[in-house]
Design a protein around this motif. Structure first.
Motif: not given
Lengths: 293, 290
Positions: B50-63, B71-76, B246-254
């Protein structure tokens, strides 16, 4: 020494030497350290304090809390896994069309790292972005999106870690029980049918008793594994909040790394080993006999 | 009660009909339940693309609503994840080779020339399998520390090998016990000594056993978190420790966290489906036979 045992020794020697240096010696060191007060920073070997590390551990509320949490974790996780695993194994054992495909699906988490299971549930149980809370709200089970603070509420933190464990290891339980079910001779079922036993009776008088030996071993393996849990708890809660999900492994890790208490953590580790060996002694003896023949 | 009044023939055909439909019904239910069961993992895969903003959306969708490799670019970008993967692989690989080698030799000795000493070692070996990892980790940390090996590949290789050797011995013994002794005897008659008959005859026959043992040794090392967390800091840091950061206190890197978790576990999952036969035989060996 006979010629045979000499040869046996030769084959065994490389592994034996390695294990003596890197397994038995560490365990001996652990036992020794448990009787000493040791400062990690200084190079000396510490001062002998007798069994005071043990007394301190047993008397500390945090150790007792961690022990009782570990027990709850083991009992709840293993019973849930057993029931779920048995349920899936029985369904698969009916041999419906495509059962081997479904079996493959169910077995796919088998080799996933406990850490990854922890991460998955950390994400799903997140109180802000988690899909679990959203689903509970959508189905009108809870009244608000963040009604349950799964990981930061001391009433649900331990439960959350248990959920991650159940999800990860139910496939193992299912696999072992399915193998057990398939090992029950078909003639037993046939004679039960001739005797006019119905399905429920057949299950309780044939299936369950025949499955029992396999079940006992599976329960023991899982009990020992669940008691050693570290990764899942560390990733999900680090034992918090307020030590509500602290298990023995995480508590010992903290005692060693955060407080530098080598002596006390060693004493707890020795107690933990004794506990697990006692628990698994039946299993050890039967495995020993099986492999020795 | 009704069925009692029917003739036996009618009863049988009715029963068979229900049974036939039952099976289809059970198959359907089981498939749905199985998909539900692995849905957490599928959800993580979907989230990672998903786009990174959707990954930490407060209304998550399954698909995923939209596909993205953010997310993969951010990981690297965020950490040298490739070198962590390399560390994981190299320590797992070398410790697997060592464990299988030492384990196979020892198991053959114990299985074929069983001596009293061998039995004592076998019992200790089994006990060690029951010891909690954390209990080994504490003295291991002190030993590795005093050897000056903290944060090196060697520290992890030694640790993983020492945990895996007893396990490899126990697993290989199960396989060697199933090979008839006549194999050795035939090889001896053909002019092999004990060592050459082991290498030329026994090892090739027990390849499935070696594969099973290697898979389990590799997975233990690859999946390890506790020892890597304790014994490494920067140079030898493994993938599991990296991902957990990646688990930080602010959940931004989820978002990147899900990408890393998928990169780490999906190859394992596909591989384990491929070699399921070996895994199943290894897992059911002790529990069903014993």
């Amino acid at each position: 020494m006979t010629r045979e045992s000499k040869i046996s020794f030769l084959f065994f020697a490389p592994a034996g030497i390695f294990m003596i240096i890197f397994l038995f010696f560490p365990v001996l060191l652990l036992i020794k350290d448990s009787f000493f007060q040791i400062d990690m920073m200084s190079q000396d070997s510490g001062t002998f304090v007798g069994i005071s590390n043990y007394i301190e551990s047993i008397k500390s509320d945090r150790f007792l809390g961690a022990t009782s949490n570990t027990l709850i974790y083991v009992v709840v996780a293993v019973s849930a896994e057993l029931l779920l695993g048995l349920f899936f194994a029985l369904l698969l054992n009916t041999g419906f069309k495509g059962h081997s495909f479904v079996r493959t699906i169910l077995l796919s988490p088998l080799m996933i790292a406990p850490l990854v299971s922890g991460l998955i549930w950390k994400f799903m149980l997140n109180s802000q972005f988690g899909i679990v809370n959203k689903l509970l709200y959508d189905f009108n089970i809870t009244s608000s999106r963040n009604a349950i603070q799964w990981l930061s509420d001391d009433r649900t933190a331990l439960l959350s870690t248990i959920i991650a464990d159940i999800w990860l290891t139910t496939p193992f339980m299912m696999l072992v029980l399915l193998a057990g079910l398939q090992g029950i001779p078909i003639t037993l079922y046939e004679s039960a049918k001739i005797d006019g036993a119905n399905k429920i009776k057949t299950f309780f008088y044939i299936t369950l008793p025949s499955l029992l030996p396999v079940m006992v071993v599976a329960i023991l393996i899982r009990t020992v594994d669940a008691a050693r849990t570290f990764d899942i708890v560390w990733v999900l809660t680090q034992g918090g909040p307020a030590n509500s999900s602290e298990v023995l492994s995480t508590y010992m890790y903290k005692t060693l790394t955060r407080y530098g208490e080598v002596g006390e953590s060693s004493a707890m580790a020795v107690l933990f080993i004794i506990l697990l060996l006692l628990l698994s002694s039946y299993f050890l003896v039967s495995m020993f006999k099986a492999n020795k023949k | 009660m009704e069925s009692l009044s029917r003739t036996p023939h009618e009863k049988k055909s009715l029963f068979q009909m229900i049974r036939k439909h039952n099976k289809k019904f059970i198959g359907l239910i089981t498939t749905i339940l199985a998909l539900l069961f692995i849905s957490p993992y599928i959800y993580i895969i979907f989230t990672s693309i998903k786009p990174s903003s959707d990954a930490i959306s407060s209304t998550p969708t399954f698909f995923p609503r939209e596909l993205s490799i953010e997310n993969y670019i951010a990981m690297f970008d965020q950490m040298p994840i490739l070198s962590y993967f390399f560390n994981s692989f190299i320590t797992a690989f070398i410790s697997t080779v060592l464990s299988v080698l030492l384990g196979a030799l020892a198991a053959y000795g114990l299985a074929r020339f069983s001596s009293k000493l061998g039995n004592v070692f076998l019992l200790i070996t089994l006990c060690i399998r029951m010891i909690p990892m954390i209990s080994i980790a504490i003295p291991m940390y002190i030993i590795i520390n005093s050897m000056g090996l903290i944060d090196t590949h060697a520290a992890l290789i030694i640790t993983y090998t020492s945990i895996n050797v007893p396990f490899a011995i126990w697993l290989m013994m199960g396989f060697f016990n199933n090979i008839p002794k006549e194999f050795d005897e035939a090889a001896r008659i053909d002019g092999c000594n004990i060592f050459t008959s082991f290498i030329k005859v026994i090892l090739p026959v027990s390849l499935p056993g070696l594969a099973t043992t290697a898979i389990f040794c590799f997975m233990l090392a690859w999946n390890d978190f506790l020892f890597a967390l304790l014994l490494t800091s920067t140079n030898a840091k493994t993938a599991t420790v990296g991902i957990s950061e990646f688990l930080t206190a602010y959940n931004l890197d989820l978002g990147p966290m899900t990408a890393a978790a998928v990169s780490f576990s999906l190859p394992v999952m596909l591989f384990s489906i491929l070699v399921q036969r070996y895994i199943v035989s290894g897992m059911t060996l002790g529990s069903v036979k014993g």
